[in-house]
Motif scaffolding. Structure first.
Motif, mmCIF file in Angstrom:
data_model
loop_
_atom_site.group_PDB
_atom_site.id
_atom_site.type_symbol
_atom_site.label_atom_id
_atom_site.label_comp_id
_atom_site.label_asym_id
_atom_site.label_seq_id
_atom_site.Cartn_x
_atom_site.Cartn_y
_atom_site.Cartn_z
ATOM 1 N N GLY A 116 13.312 -13.374 -17.615
ATOM 2 C CA GLY A 116 14.507 -12.547 -17.739
ATOM 3 C C GLY A 116 15.129 -12.250 -16.396
ATOM 4 N N ARG A 117 16.335 -11.673 -16.444
ATOM 5 C CA ARG A 117 17.085 -11.350 -15.221
ATOM 6 C C ARG A 117 16.698 -9.962 -14.736
ATOM 7 N NH1 ARG A 117 21.490 -14.453 -14.139
ATOM 8 N NH2 ARG A 117 22.555 -12.689 -13.164
ATOM 9 N N ARG A 118 16.634 -9.831 -13.406
ATOM 10 C CA ARG A 118 16.319 -8.536 -12.799
ATOM 11 C C ARG A 118 17.267 -8.284 -11.636
ATOM 12 N NH1 ARG A 118 9.838 -7.354 -12.526
ATOM 13 N NH2 ARG A 118 9.277 -8.081 -14.596
ATOM 14 N N ARG A 119 17.393 -7.009 -11.299
ATOM 15 C CA ARG A 119 18.245 -6.676 -10.157
ATOM 16 C C ARG A 119 17.602 -7.076 -8.843
ATOM 17 N NH1 ARG A 119 19.473 -0.456 -10.769
ATOM 18 N NH2 ARG A 119 17.246 -0.518 -11.297
ATOM 19 N N THR A 120 16.261 -7.076 -8.788
ATOM 20 C CA THR A 120 15.534 -7.469 -7.577
ATOM 21 C C THR A 120 14.597 -8.621 -7.907
ATOM 22 O OG1 THR A 120 13.827 -5.819 -8.024
ATOM 23 C CG2 THR A 120 15.638 -5.163 -6.578
ATOM 24 N N PRO A 121 14.349 -9.512 -6.936
ATOM 25 C CA PRO A 121 13.488 -10.659 -7.217
ATOM 26 C C PRO A 121 12.014 -10.282 -7.257
ATOM 27 C CG PRO A 121 14.145 -10.650 -4.913
ATOM 28 C CD PRO A 121 14.897 -9.518 -5.570
ATOM 29 N N GLY A 122 11.230 -11.163 -7.877
ATOM 30 C CA GLY A 122 9.780 -11.047 -7.832
ATOM 31 C C GLY A 122 9.201 -9.947 -8.687
ATOM 32 N N LEU A 123 7.980 -9.548 -8.297
ATOM 33 C CA LEU A 123 7.262 -8.505 -9.036
ATOM 34 C C LEU A 123 7.741 -7.117 -8.642
ATOM 35 C CD1 LEU A 123 3.566 -9.763 -8.738
ATOM 36 C CD2 LEU A 123 4.983 -9.797 -10.798
ATOM 37 N N ARG A 124 7.702 -6.208 -9.598
ATOM 38 C CA ARG A 124 7.882 -4.800 -9.261
ATOM 39 C C ARG A 124 6.591 -4.285 -8.621
ATOM 40 N NH1 ARG A 124 10.092 -4.812 -14.711
ATOM 41 N NH2 ARG A 124 12.364 -4.614 -14.636
ATOM 42 N N ARG A 125 6.716 -3.192 -7.899
ATOM 43 C CA ARG A 125 5.527 -2.596 -7.273
ATOM 44 C C ARG A 125 4.485 -2.233 -8.320
ATOM 45 N NH1 ARG A 125 8.471 1.434 -3.051
ATOM 46 N NH2 ARG A 125 8.704 -0.023 -1.299
ATOM 47 N N GLU A 126 4.943 -1.673 -9.448
ATOM 48 C CA GLU A 126 3.986 -1.259 -10.476
ATOM 49 C C GLU A 126 3.215 -2.460 -11.014
ATOM 50 O OE1 GLU A 126 7.796 -0.440 -11.919
ATOM 51 O OE2 GLU A 126 7.419 -0.221 -9.762
ATOM 52 N N GLU A 127 3.907 -3.593 -11.128
ATOM 53 C CA GLU A 127 3.265 -4.798 -11.652
ATOM 54 C C GLU A 127 2.222 -5.334 -10.675
ATOM 55 O OE1 GLU A 127 7.071 -6.451 -14.267
ATOM 56 O OE2 GLU A 127 6.812 -7.058 -12.172
ATOM 57 N N LEU A 128 2.574 -5.362 -9.381
ATOM 58 C CA LEU A 128 1.611 -5.831 -8.381
ATOM 59 C C LEU A 128 0.433 -4.870 -8.278
ATOM 60 C CD1 LEU A 128 0.641 -7.692 -6.157
ATOM 61 C CD2 LEU A 128 2.155 -6.487 -4.556
ATOM 62 N N ALA A 129 0.717 -3.585 -8.291
ATOM 63 C CA ALA A 129 -0.358 -2.599 -8.210
ATOM 64 C C ALA A 129 -1.326 -2.754 -9.370
ATOM 65 C CB ALA A 129 0.227 -1.191 -8.177
ATOM 66 N N LEU A 130 -0.790 -3.006 -10.577
ATOM 67 C CA LEU A 130 -1.643 -3.201 -11.745
ATOM 68 C C LEU A 130 -2.486 -4.453 -11.595
ATOM 69 C CD1 LEU A 130 -2.398 -2.201 -14.584
ATOM 70 C CD2 LEU A 130 -0.541 -3.636 -15.490
ATOM 71 N N ARG A 131 -1.882 -5.532 -11.120
ATOM 72 C CA ARG A 131 -2.630 -6.771 -10.901
ATOM 73 C C ARG A 131 -3.775 -6.568 -9.909
ATOM 74 N NH1 ARG A 131 1.149 -12.077 -9.813
ATOM 75 N NH2 ARG A 131 2.224 -12.187 -11.832
ATOM 76 N N ALA A 132 -3.507 -5.826 -8.836
ATOM 77 C CA ALA A 132 -4.486 -5.675 -7.760
ATOM 78 C C ALA A 132 -5.447 -4.518 -7.997
ATOM 79 C CB ALA A 132 -3.761 -5.480 -6.427
ATOM 80 N N GLY A 133 -5.189 -3.708 -9.022
ATOM 81 C CA GLY A 133 -6.061 -2.579 -9.299
ATOM 82 C C GLY A 133 -5.972 -1.494 -8.242
ATOM 83 N N ILE A 134 -4.741 -1.235 -7.771
ATOM 84 C CA ILE A 134 -4.533 -0.200 -6.752
ATOM 85 C C ILE A 134 -3.431 0.741 -7.224
ATOM 86 C CG2 ILE A 134 -5.262 -1.679 -4.832
ATOM 87 C CD1 ILE A 134 -2.344 -2.194 -4.214
ATOM 88 N N SER A 135 -3.240 1.824 -6.498
ATOM 89 C CA SER A 135 -2.225 2.814 -6.840
ATOM 90 C C SER A 135 -0.832 2.320 -6.431
ATOM 91 C CB SER A 135 -2.543 4.125 -6.121
ATOM 92 O OG SER A 135 -1.408 4.952 -6.042
ATOM 93 N N THR A 136 0.139 2.541 -7.302
ATOM 94 C CA THR A 136 1.520 2.192 -6.962
ATOM 95 C C THR A 136 2.004 2.995 -5.763
ATOM 96 O OG1 THR A 136 1.974 1.722 -9.297
ATOM 97 C CG2 THR A 136 3.874 2.050 -7.858
ATOM 98 N N THR A 137 1.623 4.262 -5.695
ATOM 99 C CA THR A 137 2.020 5.099 -4.553
ATOM 100 C C THR A 137 1.434 4.554 -3.249
ATOM 101 O OG1 THR A 137 2.124 7.059 -5.968
ATOM 102 C CG2 THR A 137 1.959 7.430 -3.590
ATOM 103 N N TRP A 138 0.180 4.171 -3.300
ATOM 104 C CA TRP A 138 -0.472 3.646 -2.098
ATOM 105 C C TRP A 138 0.190 2.344 -1.658
ATOM 106 C CZ3 TRP A 138 -3.699 -0.687 -1.100
ATOM 107 C CH2 TRP A 138 -4.393 -0.632 0.108
ATOM 108 N N LEU A 139 0.546 1.469 -2.619
ATOM 109 C CA LEU A 139 1.246 0.234 -2.291
ATOM 110 C C LEU A 139 2.602 0.542 -1.663
ATOM 111 C CD1 LEU A 139 1.554 -2.836 -2.328
ATOM 112 C CD2 LEU A 139 2.329 -2.661 -4.711
ATOM 113 N N ALA A 140 3.293 1.541 -2.183
ATOM 114 C CA ALA A 140 4.586 1.930 -1.612
ATOM 115 C C ALA A 140 4.408 2.395 -0.172
ATOM 116 C CB ALA A 140 5.227 3.028 -2.454
#
Length: 256
Positions: free
Chosen positions: A28-52
């Motif tokens: 699908g189309r997104r305003r920004t490319p690639g993964l969202r932070r929440e998606e990467l954080a979920l994949r890596a098993g880390i906090s979204t806040t910490w990734l930010a």
């Protein structure tokens, strides 16, 4: 000098670029490319806040294992993974361990073989892994049949080294300072740790110089020898670090 906040910003920019490079989940189309932070954080098993915080260059103090999960979730190449850990100032827990008796890589062996003068290869603990006939003759007690293969152990424990080097004390001081510069990123390396611990016990000179905390880059220059068979010799020393194995080095001596 590179400030810590600048390094954190570089790490943050790199992580964001790698995240935006990853294919989006679900299409699908997104305003920004690639993964969202929440998606990467979920994949890596880390906090979204910490990734930010990481991406913003804030003091997040990432652990090696958290970085390893991020590298896996991002699908980083070996070079990208090494850059990630280097930018974060961490040691990769999954990096392949070098064997203590590992042979010299081909790039080192070929340079040593075709060198016009004495030449030898050193591994990460400064153990000679290969040498040519000229180097074997130049260094009795180190590269001959009954020699002490490690350069530091040869320097501090073999009488041949003290007898052959007219400026032994200065050469010994510089050698330790150069090794310390190499050693700083290898505190988790068992071979280097055992080498230093053993020499501290076996040599008072080594322990005294090591404790001075002097650090120097490995430089060339003229090296003199009072050789037992060939008399006084002088060489200019050159050192190369192969791009394919930066934990090794090649040393070549050219008649001065």
């Amino acid at each position: 000098m590179i400030e810590p906040d600048h390094t954190r910003q570089e790490l943050g920019r790199f992580l964001r670029a790698m995240r935006e490079r990853c294919p989006a989940e679900g299409g699908g189309r997104r305003r920004t490319p690639g993964l969202r932070r929440e998606e990467l954080a979920l994949r890596a098993g880390i906090s979204t806040t910490w990734l930010a915080w990481l991406e913003q260059g804030r003091e997040a103090n990432p652990s090696p294992h958290a970085l390893a999960r991020l590298a896996g979730a991002l699908g980083l190449s070996n070079a990208e993974r090494a850059y990630l850990f280097g930018a974060a100032g961490r040691i990769d827990p999954e990096a392949p361990q070098r064997l203590e008796d590992e042979e010299a890589p081909e790039s080192v062996r070929l340079l040593v073989q075709f060198a016009p003068g004495p030449a030898y290869g050193l591994d990460r603990s400064w153990r000679a892994t290969c040498w040519n006939a000229s180097a074997e003759r130049l260094f009795p007690g180190w590269l001959d049949a009954n020699g002490e293969r490690n350069l530091l152990r040869y320097m501090f424990l073999r009488p041949e080294a003290r007898a052959m080097l007219p400026d032994w004390h200065e050469r010994a001081r510089r050698l330790i300072a150069e090794f310390r510069a190499d050693h700083v990123g290898r505190h988790a390396d068992p071979a280097s740790e055992r080498l230093v611990a053993g020499l501290r016990q076996e040599s008072q000179d080594f322990a005294m110089i090591w404790d001075r905390q002097v650090v120097l880059g490995r430089e060339g220059g003229v090296r003199g020898f009072d050789h037992p068979w060939d008399g006084h010799l002088a060489f200019r020393q050159f050192t190369w670090i192969p791009a394919d194995r930066p934990d090794t080095k090649v040393v070549v001596l050219h008649p001065a």
